[in-house]
Design a protein around this motif. Structure first.
Motif, PDB file in Angstrom:
ATOM      1  N   ASP A   9       0.604  -1.189   0.108  1.00 23.83           N
ATOM      2  CA  ASP A   9       0.114   0.075   0.076  1.00 23.83           C
ATOM      3  C   ASP A   9       0.861   1.174  -0.057  1.00 23.83           C
ATOM      4  OD1 ASP A   9       0.751  -0.557   2.711  1.00 23.83           O
ATOM      5  OD2 ASP A   9      -0.795   0.522   3.505  1.00 23.83           O
ATOM      6  N   LYS A  33       1.810   1.708  -6.772  1.00 20.57           N
ATOM      7  CA  LYS A  33       0.715   2.478  -6.811  1.00 20.57           C
ATOM      8  C   LYS A  33      -0.569   1.762  -7.089  1.00 20.57           C
ATOM      9  CE  LYS A  33       3.510   5.058 -10.103  1.00 20.57           C
ATOM     10  NZ  LYS A  33       4.085   4.976 -11.748  1.00 20.57           N
ATOM     11  N   THR A  34      -0.634   0.629  -7.495  1.00 20.55           N
ATOM     12  CA  THR A  34      -1.918  -0.216  -7.310  1.00 20.55           C
ATOM     13  C   THR A  34      -1.679  -1.648  -6.766  1.00 20.55           C
ATOM     14  OG1 THR A  34      -2.440   0.386  -9.550  1.00 20.55           O
ATOM     15  CG2 THR A  34      -3.377  -1.303  -8.773  1.00 20.55           C
ATOM     16  N   ILE A  72      -3.666  -4.777  -5.625  1.00 22.38           N
ATOM     17  CA  ILE A  72      -4.904  -5.566  -6.020  1.00 22.38           C
ATOM     18  C   ILE A  72      -5.819  -6.232  -4.863  1.00 22.38           C
ATOM     19  CG2 ILE A  72      -5.259  -7.900  -7.130  1.00 22.38           C
ATOM     20  CD1 ILE A  72      -3.828  -5.687  -8.807  1.00 22.38           C
ATOM     21  N   HIS A  73      -7.046  -5.924  -5.214  1.00 23.76           N
ATOM     22  CA  HIS A  73      -8.104  -5.948  -4.059  1.00 23.76           C
ATOM     23  C   HIS A  73      -8.053  -7.420  -3.883  1.00 23.76           C
ATOM     24  CE1 HIS A  73     -12.118  -6.591  -2.706  1.00 23.76           C
ATOM     25  NE2 HIS A  73     -12.295  -5.362  -2.310  1.00 23.76           N
ATOM     26  N   ASP A  75     -10.154  -9.716  -6.625  1.00 25.74           N
ATOM     27  CA  ASP A  75      -9.724  -9.757  -7.875  1.00 25.74           C
ATOM     28  C   ASP A  75      -8.256 -10.564  -8.117  1.00 25.74           C
ATOM     29  OD1 ASP A  75     -11.405  -7.741  -9.112  1.00 25.74           O
ATOM     30  OD2 ASP A  75     -10.081  -6.099  -8.414  1.00 25.74           O
ATOM     31  N   ALA A 103       0.558  -6.627  -6.472  1.00 23.90           N
ATOM     32  CA  ALA A 103       0.550  -5.015  -6.613  1.00 23.90           C
ATOM     33  C   ALA A 103       1.164  -4.737  -7.720  1.00 23.90           C
ATOM     34  CB  ALA A 103       1.452  -4.722  -5.461  1.00 23.90           C
ATOM     35  N   LYS A 104       1.297  -3.394  -8.387  1.00 25.41           N
ATOM     36  CA  LYS A 104       1.741  -2.927  -9.611  1.00 25.41           C
ATOM     37  C   LYS A 104       2.282  -1.544  -9.509  1.00 25.41           C
ATOM     38  CE  LYS A 104      -2.160  -4.827 -12.203  1.00 25.41           C
ATOM     39  NZ  LYS A 104      -2.889  -4.711 -13.417  1.00 25.41           N
ATOM     40  N   PRO A 158     -12.193  -0.633 -14.691  1.00 24.26           N
ATOM     41  CA  PRO A 158     -11.169   0.108 -14.127  1.00 24.26           C
ATOM     42  C   PRO A 158     -11.436   1.178 -13.125  1.00 24.26           C
ATOM     43  CG  PRO A 158     -11.334   0.778 -16.322  1.00 24.26           C
ATOM     44  CD  PRO A 158     -12.484  -0.314 -16.078  1.00 24.26           C
ATOM     45  N   HIS A 159     -12.489   1.518 -12.972  1.00 21.22           N
ATOM     46  CA  HIS A 159     -12.983   2.776 -12.076  1.00 21.22           C
ATOM     47  C   HIS A 159     -13.695   2.121 -10.742  1.00 21.22           C
ATOM     48  CE1 HIS A 159     -11.006   5.480 -14.725  1.00 21.22           C
ATOM     49  NE2 HIS A 159     -11.933   4.947 -15.775  1.00 21.22           N
ATOM     50  N   SER A 177     -13.995  -1.060  -7.492  1.00 20.02           N
ATOM     51  CA  SER A 177     -13.142  -1.921  -6.701  1.00 20.02           C
ATOM     52  C   SER A 177     -14.161  -3.028  -5.806  1.00 20.02           C
ATOM     53  CB  SER A 177     -12.713  -1.069  -5.529  1.00 20.02           C
ATOM     54  OG  SER A 177     -11.622  -1.920  -4.841  1.00 20.02           O
ATOM     55  N   ARG A 197     -12.105  -4.513  -9.508  1.00 19.76           N
ATOM     56  CA  ARG A 197     -12.379  -4.217 -10.816  1.00 19.76           C
ATOM     57  C   ARG A 197     -12.645  -5.161 -11.800  1.00 19.76           C
ATOM     58  NH1 ARG A 197      -6.243  -0.930 -11.738  1.00 19.76           N
ATOM     59  NH2 ARG A 197      -6.936   0.555 -10.104  1.00 19.76           N
TER      60      ARG A 197
END
Length: 181
Positions: free
Chosen positions: A28, A32-33, A35-36, A39, A131-132, A166-167, A169, A171
């Motif tokens: 976190d 930047k991203t 993953i939920h 997902d 994560a990304k 993409p917007h 959660s 996604r």
């Protein structure tokens, strides 16, 4: 235009060690991203915005061919990354080698090629993205932050066609499923 992909979902019993890995690597804060948990998946084929009529035709053929496929046995194995080790593009959890999984992905890929889908040329590396987009100020050193994943296994009982939102959660929304044997 909606984007789609085909994947194996991760069952609930596997989610906890993946959440612990995200926490261990401070995903976190460093990425930047993140993953939920809903997902988490293993991508078998990414469609992007490929023509919807062609995608539908390929999916219908996959439903016929894959319904007789063996459920691959999968086991968590490692935490790894794609990209420069100090600033990885992707932090992921990998599985032990599974010949049935590799065979399943190859069948999907080969059928996609027959349907004139432009498939990725890179070798298939089955993984669960955690994560990304590394954004940390200091280089990430996986070897200094090593973490043992429990050897947890599961049978991949289904292949899912997902639509990307993409917007939202989470996604990814399941559109259809193929139950494996």
């Amino acid at each position: 235009m909606s984007h789609y992909f085909i994947a194996i979902p991760v069952p609930e019993k596997i989610v906890q060690p993946l959440l612990e890995a995200q926490e261990h690597f401070e995903a976190d804060v460093r990425f930047k991203t993140v993953i939920h948990p809903d997902d988490f998946h293993i991508t078998l084929l990414f469609f992007g915005g490929w023509d919807s009529a062609k995608r539908t035709k390929l999916w219908e053929e996959l439903k016929t061919k894959l319904s007789k496929e063996e459920s691959p046995a999968l086991t968590l194995r490692e935490i790894n990354s794609f990209g420069r080790p100090a600033e990885p593009r992707v932090l992921w959890a990998g599985m032990s080698y599974s010949k049935p999984l590799m065979t399943l992905q190859k069948k999907i890929r080969d059928l996609a090629v027959r349907h004139e889908f432009p498939v990725e040329e890179r070798p298939f590396t089955p993984h669960i993205t955690l994560a990304k987009g590394y954004k940390g100020e200091k280089p990430l050193r996986l070897q200094n932050l090593s973490m043992e994943l429990p050897e947890m296994g599961w049978d991949a009982e289904e292949v899912v066609l997902y639509e990307i939102h993409p917007h939202s959660s989470p996604r990814y929304k399941a559109v259809d499923r193929i139950i494996l044997q």
